[in-house]
Scaffold this active site. Structure first.
Site, short mmCIF file in Angstrom:
data_model
loop_
_atom_site.label_atom_id
_atom_site.label_comp_id
_atom_site.label_asym_id
_atom_site.label_seq_id
_atom_site.Cartn_x
_atom_site.Cartn_y
_atom_site.Cartn_z
N LYS A 163 48.43 40.64 29.09
CA LYS A 163 48.09 39.36 28.47
C LYS A 163 47.86 39.53 26.97
O LYS A 163 48.31 38.71 26.16
CB LYS A 163 46.85 38.77 29.14
CG LYS A 163 47.02 38.45 30.60
CD LYS A 163 45.70 38.04 31.24
CE LYS A 163 45.89 37.92 32.76
NZ LYS A 163 45.02 38.77 33.53
N LYS A 178 37.03 42.98 30.72
CA LYS A 178 37.40 43.37 32.07
C LYS A 178 36.13 43.67 32.85
O LYS A 178 35.04 43.69 32.29
CB LYS A 178 38.34 44.58 32.09
CG LYS A 178 37.83 45.79 31.33
CD LYS A 178 38.87 46.91 31.34
CE LYS A 178 40.02 46.58 30.42
NZ LYS A 178 41.32 46.65 31.09
N ARG A 179 36.26 43.86 34.13
CA ARG A 179 35.11 44.18 34.97
C ARG A 179 34.36 45.40 34.42
O ARG A 179 34.97 46.34 33.92
CB ARG A 179 35.62 44.46 36.40
CG ARG A 179 34.58 44.79 37.43
CD ARG A 179 35.19 44.69 38.83
NE ARG A 179 36.36 45.52 38.97
CZ ARG A 179 36.33 46.79 39.40
NH1 ARG A 179 35.18 47.36 39.72
NH2 ARG A 179 37.45 47.49 39.54
N LYS A 192 36.20 52.24 33.63
CA LYS A 192 36.82 51.41 32.59
C LYS A 192 36.26 51.73 31.20
O LYS A 192 36.79 51.29 30.18
CB LYS A 192 36.66 49.93 32.92
CG LYS A 192 37.45 49.52 34.16
CD LYS A 192 37.28 48.05 34.52
CE LYS A 192 37.98 47.70 35.82
NZ LYS A 192 39.45 47.65 35.70
N THR A 199 46.18 44.15 34.11
CA THR A 199 46.99 43.02 33.66
C THR A 199 46.45 42.45 32.36
O THR A 199 47.16 41.75 31.65
CB THR A 199 47.05 41.91 34.72
OG1 THR A 199 45.73 41.54 35.11
CG2 THR A 199 47.83 42.36 35.95
N HIS A 240 45.97 48.79 45.54
CA HIS A 240 45.56 48.51 44.17
C HIS A 240 44.62 49.56 43.58
O HIS A 240 44.06 49.31 42.51
CB HIS A 240 44.86 47.16 44.09
CG HIS A 240 45.77 45.98 44.15
ND1 HIS A 240 46.40 45.46 43.03
CD2 HIS A 240 46.18 45.21 45.18
CE1 HIS A 240 47.15 44.42 43.38
NE2 HIS A 240 47.03 44.26 44.68
#
Length: 815
Positions: free
Chosen positions: A655, A543-544, A549, A651, A355
């Protein structure tokens, strides 16, 4: 005969009386929720039993999905939806004077996961059951989740997430299926009839108790199982001494040390004891799970050499990589197989999903820690490593110089990803770009040796939860236009694409989005006392919290807009609401500083008399599945802006796309495939490509200071971090400032700033033409069926697991 409101009302009243001794009028909302769960379990359990009997009778091959996380969220609505009872329960509750949403929200989000890894595992379980595929989840029943996040004076504060404070209504404890897991001790080697045998002595015993959670398939009778292991102690495993009066206190210490193993999701591993605890967790899951699999398999009287024909074990990321040596241990020491027999079975049974491309996420453990905790496993890992390195030396002479970097055991470290790759028959990435990076860069030498093992399985999400359940009005609009086949066959969502320019269909889509915005605005006003414009662009970054990110890049754009509005209050741009939701790891100082900065910027903007008319910024604390379900249906813009090559898949992008948000993103992870499906005109792409990122990293030619010095907009943004503008303390955000300039901007925030600003301007211009925006939104929804987890699981089932659907007959009518 279908159940009616009257029948269900009577069932509910009877359950309240039998379980709580209360009438409907006396019952609390929580007791109503619990009574509904008990009624549902009466219907689920016979199908659950029938499912397992059917698998046994048909000798169905089963997949066992090992994961440290299963981010289930609330299960009541999912179970009701899958059983075809959601609407009738809502109608019944309303008729009895209860708000269905308030009743359903009595269920606490299960604290079994943190982010995308765990939510993916939960979606996979849903798809396995809904596709009637035989599958087990294997996880840990954490007493406490990651943490409850509170924001105090702008700072993240971590509180215990005691999600099991109330009874978890869906689980069933299986004391009769307990497993003993052993830690530490010594290994004695003896030769018996010319064969080495290994005896484990003086070990610590831990009892693994399984708690089974039913996973209900959609519109069928399949009920699969998520088995969660809890570390528990018994007096039978503690040696009392009659001469010691203080044994009671020793026993309490012993009991506490045992129960810590399944107490916390991801214990802090910044210190030695935390590392030990995390490693013990991983082995605890692996050993308990494998022993239970072999116990079940042997009861069926099948030969061990046929194990891979009936069982496949999927490792979800590197955390359960000890599956490889533990399965070897069980086959060698408990079943007395030869090394070659055991190794053949292991390699044919185990599959591995990677991952990440981040080196720090590819776990490595100190050799001495493995030796101390798992002395027999260490011997097996040594032997696997010796044989693997010898094979490389003789069969791949061109790789001899790379043996130290490919070895499982090298420089005092055990490389878990290497162990998983060597010991498995399949290695899959989770997006096309990610898989290519694994093959060409991160794991290139292993691809040279094992080219047939590598394959891609792009992640997916369950459309039943993330569209049908969380956005029922949008689902109704879709079904009114194209029918309901898409619920069973999500690829049928593409049938709405011809409606993308239909004005009446666009109007229906717009109405749903606006209603969802109003609901979200109401939630924010109630919980944060902030009024947001329901006509604004809802721009979400959920998100985290991590450097790659790039929540910071998003924030720099917001500060840039703030500067622009201060300079020119008459600036004509669409009002925008920026929503952040994220948890930072407790020991990740940089990420926690970014959270503080988001909140400081929000306070400044939201209280500015002019700027607040155009911009609002809010950080929604304690981001989890149930909060995502509120945010996603209302979103217009999906921020997927990770540094190219760093996000394996994502993901959240799927969504949000499924609910009509348009993606602004880098060419990273599954963004690339989303772009391939929807076309360049229906996604907003910016920034460096993965190849360009690699080129900068190799050449060392990137200089962050050049971008700071040469872009006035960027300099104006960054200077506000260090001149006390957003904080009375001039040191609050200096670390962020200096990490960009003195650490040379590891994630290329400054490099991508200009491209990001230009693309955000394009987002604003496009939104001003509502017909064009809605057309793009519909195209995204139409193509989102390609990212259903049903498609992903079908690919796993066919290409890796070789499992097939098994029809389960219903033992009785479900109510």
């Amino acid at each position: 005969m279908p159940i009616t409101v009257e029948t269900l009302s009577q069932l509910l009243k009877e359950k309240l009386t039998s379980s709580f001794g209360k009438s409907l009028e006396e019952a609390t909302t929580k007791e109503v929720f619990q009574s509904i769960c008990l009624i549902m379990k009466d219907s689920i359990h016979p199908n659950w039993q029938m499912t397992q009997q059917t698998y046994d009778q048909n000798e169905s091959k089963q997949v066992y999905y090992f994961s440290m996380e299963f981010l289930l969220g609330r299960m009541i609505e999912t179970n009701l939806l899958n059983m075809g009872l959601l609407d009738i329960y809502k109608e019944t509750l309303t008729s009895l004077g209860f708000n269905p949403e308030n009743v359903f929200r009595e269920e606490y989000d299960a604290g079994l996961g943190n982010g995308g890894l765990g939510r993916l595992a939960a979606c996979f379980l849903d798809s396995l059951a809904s596709l009637e595929l035989p599958g087990y989840g294997m996880g840990i029943r954490y007493k406490y989740g990651l943490f409850q996040q509170k924001v105090v004076n702008g700072y993240q504060v971590e509180l215990p997430d005691y999600w099991l404070e109330d009874e978890y209504m869906w689980e069933t404890k299986r004391d009769d299926k307990a497993i003993e897991v052993r830690f530490g001790g010594t290994v004695e080697t003896t030769a018996v009839n010319g064969q080495l045998q290994f005896q484990h002595h003086d070990y610590e015993r831990v009892l693994a108790i399984p708690y089974d959670v039913p996973i209900v398939g959609y519109d069928n009778n399949t009920v699969n199982t998520l088995r969660l292991w809890s570390a528990e102690s018994t007096t039978n495993h503690f040696h009392f001494h009659s001469s010691r009066g203080h044994d009671y206190y020793h026993y309490l210490d012993y009991k506490r040390s045992i129960e810590k193993i399944s107490e916390f999701l991801y214990p802090d591993d910044s210190y030695y004891e935390g590392k030990v605890l995390r490693l013990k967790q991983q082995y605890f899951l692996v050993s308990a799970g494998l022993q239970s699999i072999l116990r079940r398999y042997k009861k069926q009287n099948k030969p061990l050499y046929q194990l891979s024909k009936h069982v496949v074990i999927q490792i979800n990321d590197t955390h359960p990589s000890l599956v490889v040596p533990e399965l070897m241990r069980l086959l060698l020491d408990e079943e007395r197989l030869s090394w070659n027999e055991a190794w053949s079975i292991t390699q044919e049974t185990v599959a591995y999903t990677n991952h990440t491309t981040l080196s720090e996420a590819l776990e490595k453990w100190p050799e001495d820690m493995i030796t101390t905790l798992f002395p027999r496993l260490y011997q097996i890992i040594e032997e696997i490593n010796e044989r693997f390195c010898k094979m490389l030396w003789f069969d791949y002479p061109e790789l001899r110089e790379k043996i130290p970097e490919m070895a499982i055991l090298s420089y005092g470290q055990i490389h878990m990803a290497h162990l998983a790759m060597v010991g498995s028959f399949s290695i899959n990435g989770v997006a096309k770009l990610h898989t290519e990076i694994l093959k060409d860069r991160v794991m290139q030498p292993f691809y040279t040796v094992f080219p047939k093992k590598f394959n891609n399985k792009t992640n997916g999400i369950t459309h039943r939860r993330w569209l049908l359940n969380v956005n029922p009005n949008l689902a109704t609009v879709i079904s009114n236009a194209i029918g309901t086949e898409w619920i069973h066959q999500p690829e049928q969502l593409s049938k709405i694409i011809p409606f993308s320019t239909d004005s009446s269909f666009q109007e229906a889509i717009y109405k749903v989005k606006h209603e969802n915005k109003i609901k979200l605005a109401s939630y924010i006003k109630e919980h944060y006392n902030l009024i947001i414009d329901d006509q604004s662009i809802v721009d979400v970054h959920i998100k985290r919290l991590h450097g790659y990110k790039r929540q910071l890049l998003n924030l720099f754009h917001i500060i840039h807009l703030y500067n622009m509005y201060k300079e020119n209050p008459a600036l004509e741009m669409t009002p925008r609401t920026f929503i952040f939701g994220a948890k930072a790891a407790p020991g990740y100082t940089f990420a926690k500083q970014v959270i503080k900065l988001i909140n400081a910027v929000a306070e400044k903007i939201n209280n500015h008399p002019q700027v607040s008319k155009h911009l609002k910024v809010i950080f929604l604390e304690n981001y989890q599945v149930s909060l995502a379900e509120r945010i996603i249906p209302a979103a217009d813009v999906s921020e997927q802006i990770s540094t190219a090559s760093k996000e394996a898949s994502g993901t959240g992008n799927m969504k949000l796309m499924m609910n009509g948000a348009l993606t602004i993103g880098t060419q990273d992870g599954a963004n690339v495939e989303i772009g391939d499906f929807v076309g360049n005109d229906n996604i907003f792409t910016f920034g460096l490509t993965s190849e360009e990122v690699f080129a900068y990293q190799q050449s060392g030619e990137y200089n962050a200071r050049d971008y700071y010095n040469n872009d006035r907009r960027l300099r104006n943004v960054m200077d506000l971090l260090v001149n006390q503008h957003f904080s009375g303390d001039d040191v609050d955000f200096k670390d962020i400032f200096y990490s960009l300039l003195y650490n040379n901007d590891e994630y290329f925030v400054l490099k991508d700033f200009d491209s990001y600003i230009e693309t955000q301007n394009l987002v604003d211009q496009t939104y001003q033409n509502q017909s064009e925006w809605l057309s793009k939104s519909i195209v995204n929804i139409g193509h989102s069926g390609a990212f259903s987890s049903d498609r992903t699981i079908q690919e796993y089932a066919q290409d890796i697991w070789n499992i097939r659907p098994t029809k389960v007959a219903s033992p009785l009518k479900i109510y």
